[in-house]
Design a protein around this motif. Structure first.
Motif, short mmCIF file in Angstrom:
data_model
loop_
_atom_site.label_atom_id
_atom_site.label_comp_id
_atom_site.label_asym_id
_atom_site.label_seq_id
_atom_site.Cartn_x
_atom_site.Cartn_y
_atom_site.Cartn_z
N ALA A 12 0.84 -1.26 -0.09
CA ALA A 12 -0.05 0.00 0.07
C ALA A 12 0.75 1.32 -0.15
CB ALA A 12 -1.02 0.00 1.23
N GLY A 13 2.29 1.17 0.00
CA GLY A 13 3.10 2.25 0.08
C GLY A 13 2.94 2.97 1.49
N VAL A 14 2.52 2.36 2.51
CA VAL A 14 2.57 3.03 3.84
C VAL A 14 3.94 2.59 4.53
CG1 VAL A 14 1.50 2.82 6.04
CG2 VAL A 14 0.04 2.46 3.95
N THR A 15 4.45 3.90 5.29
CA THR A 15 6.14 3.72 5.54
C THR A 15 6.20 4.04 6.87
OG1 THR A 15 6.51 5.97 4.50
CG2 THR A 15 6.75 4.10 2.91
N ARG A 16 5.16 4.30 7.58
CA ARG A 16 5.30 4.70 9.03
C ARG A 16 4.77 3.66 9.99
NH1 ARG A 16 3.66 8.88 5.71
NH2 ARG A 16 5.37 10.53 5.58
#
Length: 317
Positions: free
Chosen positions: A107-111
């Motif tokens: 999903a491109g979630v990086t945190r």
């Protein structure tokens, strides 16, 4: 930012959710309610009942709600149970994290802020432990948390912080209290309320009063640590472990006496054998989190006991 809080209906997760909302951060909760309580979920907060370890569920949640960061608190935490079900604990605390990380990458979630534990330290060489102390878990639960930390650290492109909780106590509101039956403070409060003695496991330990010393940190302070960690992973690339404790130790008898001061009622207890492998004392060195994140615990043990007692009384009414 929109934060997904896995385990957001749990004791600590609900406090983290409340702190995020108070700070103006949108929140989505995913919880299977195996130990959580839906009554802790604030009205209007998107709440999905499901398994954070299910790849389809986590992927759909991240995409549908346009999540930009994850605070992962879902998992299992009973040390005795982990000895009986080690593979299940690996699944709950490691495989689930790996699935969350895979879904985040897609999903491109990086945190990510990850819920870890002081159990990773095992039997520390000194009562006060810093984050660079050897991590040598002595039970499957602690090992699962350490393995999950390694999985997080091995995830490319993720800005992450792992918070190693010490002993969470207290409540920021009555409906958010610890309703469990295994943690020390609820057991002492129950003894004060019912007159039924609790068993103190170990009264001849090498501590001033012979009972185990732990670092009891108010759950509202742990929630505030998540806010600090969330801000840090959002504003820059992070890959760091922090202790979440007070830096002060209290014995089991200290907790009992604090309950008696608060309630004005004796909390009867009987001595029992120490639990195998249980360290005599474990207290957080909180230098790193204070200097790097500007966080420190602000509540005392008496604050925590008072809040837990008022919450228990309100729920009983």
């Amino acid at each position: 930012m929109t934060w997904l809080v896995t385990g957001g209906a749990g004791y600590i997760g609900a406090h983290v959710t409340a702190a995020l909302l108070a700070a103006g951060e949108p929140v989505v909760i995913l919880d299977d309610l195996s130990t959580g309580d839906a009554r802790r979920v604030p009205p209007g907060v998107p709440f999905l009942i499901g398994d954070a370890g299910d790849p389809a569920t986590i992927r759909d949640t991240l995409h549908r709600h346009r999540v930009t960061g994850v605070m992962h608190l879902a998992g299992s935490k009973s040390v005795p149970e982990s000895f009986h079900k080690p593979q299940w604990y690996h699944r709950q605390n490691v495989t689930v994290v790996e699935n969350v990380l895979d879904a985040m990458a897609e999903a491109g979630v990086t945190r990510l802020v990850f819920s870890s534990s002081a159990a990773v330290y095992g039997l520390p060489a000194s009562p006060t432990v810093a984050e660079d102390a050897p991590a040598r878990p002595i039970n499957p639960y602690g090992q699962s948390k350490l393995d999950a930390e390694h999985a997080v650290a091995d995830s490319p492109g993720v800005s992450w912080i792992a918070l190693r909780y010490f002993n969470a106590v207290g409540a920021a509101a009555a409906h958010l209290g610890d309703h469990g039956t295994t943690n020390l403070l609820p057991r002492v409060l129950r003894a004060a309320r019912t007159g039924e003695p609790l068993t103190v496991t170990g009264t001849g330990l090498p501590t001033p009063d012979g009972t185990a010393i732990r670092d009891y940190v108010h759950v509202a302070d742990i929630a505030a640590a998540h806010l600090a960690a969330g801000a840090a992973v959002t504003t820059g690339r992070r890959a760091r472990v922090y202790n979440a404790g007070t830096g002060t130790g209290h014995s089991v008898l200290d907790v009992i006496h604090a309950v008696e001061r608060t309630t004005g009622t004796p909390a009867p207890w009987t001595p029992g054998p120490p639990r195998p492998g249980d360290p005599a004392a474990v207290v957080a060195d909180v230098t790193r989190i204070g200097s790097e994140l500007g966080w420190r615990a602000r509540h005392t043990l008496d604050d925590a006991v008072r809040s837990a007692w008022l919450g228990a009384a309100a729920n009983a009414a």
